[in-house]
Structures are given as C-alpha cells and as structure tokens.
Design an enzyme around this catalytic site. Structure first.
Site, PDB file in Angstrom:
ATOM      1  N   HIS A   1     -69.699  45.615  14.902  1.00 22.28           N
ATOM      2  CA  HIS A   1     -68.769  46.680  14.512  1.00 22.28           C
ATOM      3  C   HIS A   1     -68.081  47.297  15.730  1.00 22.28           C
ATOM      4  CE1 HIS A   1     -70.700  46.522  10.540  1.00 22.28           C
ATOM      5  NE2 HIS A   1     -71.860  46.555  11.190  1.00 22.28           N
TER       6      HIS A   1
ATOM      7  N   TYR B   1     -42.741   9.813  -3.685  1.00 18.61           N
ATOM      8  CA  TYR B   1     -42.041  10.520  -2.610  1.00 18.61           C
ATOM      9  C   TYR B   1     -40.960  11.424  -3.177  1.00 18.61           C
ATOM     10  CZ  TYR B   1     -39.459  11.550   1.621  1.00 18.61           C
ATOM     11  OH  TYR B   1     -38.842  12.216   2.649  1.00 18.61           O
TER      12      TYR B   1
ATOM     13  N   ASN C   1     -39.565   5.148   2.883  1.00 12.46           N
ATOM     14  CA  ASN C   1     -40.699   5.965   2.442  1.00 12.46           C
ATOM     15  C   ASN C   1     -41.985   5.579   3.158  1.00 12.46           C
ATOM     16  OD1 ASN C   1     -38.888   7.113   0.698  1.00 12.46           O
ATOM     17  ND2 ASN C   1     -39.843   6.384  -1.187  1.00 12.46           N
TER      18      ASN C   1
ATOM     19  N   LYS D   1     -49.116  48.779  36.021  1.00 12.00           N
ATOM     20  CA  LYS D   1     -49.572  47.976  34.884  1.00 12.00           C
ATOM     21  C   LYS D   1     -49.807  46.513  35.254  1.00 12.00           C
ATOM     22  CE  LYS D   1     -49.936  48.997  31.149  1.00 12.00           C
ATOM     23  NZ  LYS D   1     -48.874  49.065  30.132  1.00 12.00           N
TER      24      LYS D   1
ATOM     25  N   GLU E   1     -52.379  38.085  24.630  1.00 10.00           N
ATOM     26  CA  GLU E   1     -51.688  38.687  23.491  1.00 10.00           C
ATOM     27  C   GLU E   1     -50.797  37.684  22.776  1.00 10.00           C
ATOM     28  OE1 GLU E   1     -51.544  43.201  25.413  1.00 10.00           O
ATOM     29  OE2 GLU E   1     -49.719  41.988  25.332  1.00 10.00           O
TER      30      GLU E   1
ATOM     31  N   GLN F   1     -39.900  16.021   3.614  1.00 13.10           N
ATOM     32  CA  GLN F   1     -39.282  16.036   4.936  1.00 13.10           C
ATOM     33  C   GLN F   1     -39.603  17.325   5.683  1.00 13.10           C
ATOM     34  OE1 GLN F   1     -35.259  14.263   5.586  1.00 13.10           O
ATOM     35  NE2 GLN F   1     -34.641  16.367   6.024  1.00 13.10           N
TER      36      GLN F   1
ATOM     37  N   ASN G   1     -50.607  43.498  32.630  1.00 20.09           N
ATOM     38  CA  ASN G   1     -50.761  43.285  31.191  1.00 20.09           C
ATOM     39  C   ASN G   1     -51.331  41.900  30.859  1.00 20.09           C
ATOM     40  OD1 ASN G   1     -49.543  45.817  30.738  1.00 20.09           O
ATOM     41  ND2 ASN G   1     -47.504  44.899  30.823  1.00 20.09           N
TER      42      ASN G   1
ATOM     43  N   SER H   1     -45.159  45.739  34.197  1.00 22.79           N
ATOM     44  CA  SER H   1     -44.254  46.574  33.413  1.00 22.79           C
ATOM     45  C   SER H   1     -42.971  46.807  34.200  1.00 22.79           C
ATOM     46  CB  SER H   1     -44.925  47.925  33.112  1.00 22.79           C
ATOM     47  OG  SER H   1     -43.976  48.865  32.662  1.00 22.79           O
TER      48      SER H   1
END
Length: 459
Positions: free
Chosen positions: A155, A316, A109, A282, A289, A321, A284, A276
C-alpha cells in the site's frame, strides 16, 4: 500496376486508392515478401509447375531485387498499392513475361499472411534478446546488492525490511515470464499459411510441406480458411507486449518515486535524465515517465486489434489490413522501451545508506518483534496485540522500536529481555528469512545461482 484490374472498366477513384493502399507501411516487410516468393518459386519448379529455367530466372531476379533494395540502388515506389504489387511489377519489368508466372498457385491473402508471420517471427526473436539483456542487467544489480537493506512496501507504506536484490528479483521473475510467453507464441505462430490461396487452396499440385520447410516453419497450416484469416498470433504478441510494458511501467514508477527528494534511493545518470527550461536545479526522470506513458499506447494497439477482429466473418476481410500499423508501432515502442530501461538501470546509482536508513523507520521490524514474543512462548495473536501497543506508544514518544529502553519494553510485557534489540535489528530481520524466495543472504544466493543457470542457456 494493379494485380486485379481485368474485371474493372473504370479506374479506382484516387481517394479510394489511397485509402485502400498499404504500401506506406507494409513495405516494412519487403525482405520477408521476397523470401516468401523465392520459396514459392523453388516449390513451383520442384513440382514442375514452372520449368527449372523459369524458376532459376525468377529466383535470380528476386535475389537481385532484394540486394538492390538493401543497398539503396532500388527504392520502393509508393504509388504502388502494396509491397506485393511493387515486388511483382519490378520483377516483370526486369525479366518480362516469365515474371508474370510468380503468382501461380497463390493469392495476396496467403502472401500477406505469410509475410506477417515471417516478420513477426523475426521480431519475437529480437524482443526476447532484448528481454534477456535486461534480465542480465537486473541479475547483475542483484548480485551487487544482496546486502543492501531497504524497506519493502505494501500500500506504498513501509512494511518489512528486505534487500534491493530481493526487490529487483521480483522484476527478474516478471521479465522471465515475459520471455516464456514469447517462446510459446513463437511455437504457435510458426505454421506456414502459404498455399492457402484466397481461402480454398489451389488446384495446382503444391508441396506445402516443402515450402514450409524452406521458410523454417514447423509445417503448413491445416485449414486454408484459418490460414488467411488467423490473427490470433498477433493478438497474442500484442498481449505479451502489453504485459511486458506493464512490467516496465511498474519498475519505472518505482524509479520515479525513488528518485524524488523525499526518497533519494537512486541517482539517475545524467545521460538518462533531462532538466527544466526554467528551474535550474531540476533533474527529471523523463525516460521512466515516457516508458510509463507509452504503456498505454501498446494497450491501445491490443484493444484496437481485438475490436477489429471480433466481428469479422471468415475468411479474409480488408479490415485485417489494420493489423500492421498497430503491430509495427507496438513493436517499435516495446523494443525501444526495453533498450532504454536496460540502459537506465545499468547507469543508475543506488544509495545504500538512504535505503537502510529508510528501512529502520516506519516500524518495519514490528513483525519480527512479534515473532520474538512467539519464540518466548507468547501466542501469536497476543504477541500481535502487544506489539501494536508498543507501536502506539513509540509513535506517541516519537521513537522507533529500536529507540525504546528495555524498561519501556517491559512496561508493555515482562517477556521482553535485552536480546530484543538483536531480534529487531534490520539485518537480523532480513537474514533470518532464508526460505527460498525470501530476502536472506543464503536464500538470495540460491536464487541468483538459479538465475545464472537460466541465463546461461541463452549465451
């Protein structure tokens, strides 16, 4: 070899054994487990609980096991229950009965509590180094773009002209706070649980202060129950990582938006982009992301550990764990994202002309036009209304304020004069704002100097 088999008459069901075992993931901290054992043995010998010869024999063997693991000469046996069992059984294989004395005066422990503190303490240092690297990158970009005009948003609508340095300066402050949180967590976690035993200490005359000193802790924990059952420091660390992931997700979201054809504020380097499989044009922003997506993964680890701990009585319980896989995964994720964000920002090209052109549209200088009237003696509330009328008129005429003739200005208010054009020029709008924290050149140079001073302490 089970360390606890004496009380049992039947072998553990294999499914139960596999479900209970932690060797597949707690082997991550084999170095810390051996370091803790070496400190424990030094203390046992110092206190006369082991002879000097026994202490030296065990310590020498433990150092050799560590070296063999590091070089690959020894591999971890995944059939063992946990890393503690593996190290101890390997020690006994190598030096015989003397190795069986290693565990005197401690429990698994307090051993696992120690290993996890040692491991996460090291990881906090690594995390902070990665944050400092990112802060250096952000500050370097800020220095380059003190005069790069761009629109500021509220905004997601254009609000006022600012600079790229000012915008990224907000993230500098966020990551600086992340670093500060890690420093605080380090202080609170740097307490040694070794010597807590299973929960009630031990009858052996341990020198817990000495063990803590050997391991670089500020001192021993003052309650043995808390020593083995405390996971607050892991929850704090997960919370800090969740917060820094949130900050990384926000800047990634902005990079994604700025990378669109509609904005074109940035060009991502080919090394931090993908294409792509069907659309050849493309490019990306997959790294941004993925950072945004992996944020939820770290949030999940925090929520999971909080949920695990909320109903656990002292001391404990095996539930604890579950902390390891959650923390290990969150650490791997957060460290990887910090490195990738740093590299992505370093290699990104910021399109100054696109940013400035965007800042001149959307009436971002409307507030400055109102301030112009106030400086001419018009009450602010009246000035606000006058500029509102001008904006309506300009929208109807498909113009920006800068495009209006002086006659069109005066048709709304006779207070306007030819100096209105300088007053609403975007450079003027930015550089008149020089209170500390604002985007003006003078203010930004002050902030960057403070950033440099802050970063210098980590070199």
């Amino acid at each position: 070899m089970n360390l606890w088999g004496g009380r049992f008459t039947k072998p553990t069901d294999q499914l139960v054994y596999d479900f209970n075992a932690s060797i597949s993931f707690d082997q991550t901290f084999y170095t810390q487990d051996i370091q803790g054992s070496i400190a424990h043995v030094k203390m046992l010998a110092k206190q006369g609980i082991l002879t000097s010869a026994e202490g030296t024999e065990i310590e020498t063997a433990l150092n050799q096991i560590l070296e063999d693991l590091n070089t690959g000469k020894l591999t971890i046996d995944n059939s063992q229950e946990d890393i503690h069992s593996f190290v101890e059984s390997t020690l006994i294989e190598r030096i015989g009965n003397t190795g069986k004395k290693l565990h005197t005066g401690r429990s698994r422990n307090d051993q696992v509590a120690l290993d996890m503190r040692l491991y996460t303490r090291d990881q906090v240092v690594i995390l902070n180094t990665l944050i400092h690297n990112l802060l250096i990158t952000i500050n370097d970009i800020m220095k380059t773009h003190i005069e790069t005009i761009m629109p500021g948003f509220t905004h997601l609508q254009k609000a006022q002209p600012i600079t790229l340095a000012h915008h990224l300066g907000a993230y500098f402050e966020m990551f600086k706070r992340d670093s500060s949180r890690l420093e605080d967590i380090y202080k609170r976690m740097n307490i040694c649980p070794l010597g807590s035993g299973a929960l009630a200490g031990t009858t052996y005359p341990l020198d817990r202060e000495y063990t803590a000193e050997l391991l670089g802790f500020d001192g021993p924990c003052l309650n043995s129950i808390d020593g083995v059952s405390d996971r607050d420091y892991l929850i704090e660390l997960l919370s800090a990582m969740a917060t820094m992931m949130m900050h990384m997700s926000r800047i990634s979201e902005e990079i994604i938006i700025w990378n669109t054809n509609e904005y074109q504020f940035v060009d991502l380097d080919d090394t931090y982009s993908t294409g792509s499989s069907i659309m050849p044009q493309k490019k990306n922003p997959d790294i941004a992301e993925l950072i945004r997506g992996k944020t939820g993964r770290v949030y999940g680890a925090l929520t999971s550990l909080l949920t695990t701990m909320k109903g656990i009585p002292l001391a404990y319980n095996k539930d604890m764990q579950e902390d390891k896989e959650l923390v290990f995964d969150a650490l791997t994720t957060t460290k990887g994202c910090l490195q990738l964000l740093d590299g992505m920002l370093k290699s990104t090209t910021f399109n100054k002309d696109k940013m400035r052109k965007s800042a001149t549209g959307g009436f971002t200088n409307a507030t400055d036009a109102a301030d112009y009237l106030v400086n001419k003696g018009v009450p602010f509330r009246d000035a606000h209304g006058i500029i509102g009328q001008l904006v309506l008129y300009a929208i109807d005429q498909n113009k920006d304020l800068d495009d209006l003739t002086i006659a069109e200005f005066k048709a709304i208010s006779e207070v306007f004069d030819d100096d209105i054009y300088d007053a609403i020029n975007v450079e003027t709008c930015v550089n008149k704002r020089n209170t500390i924290g604002a985007p003006g050149i003078t203010a930004m140079k002050q902030v960057i100097a403070l950033n440099e001073k802050y970063l210098a302490q980590f070199k």
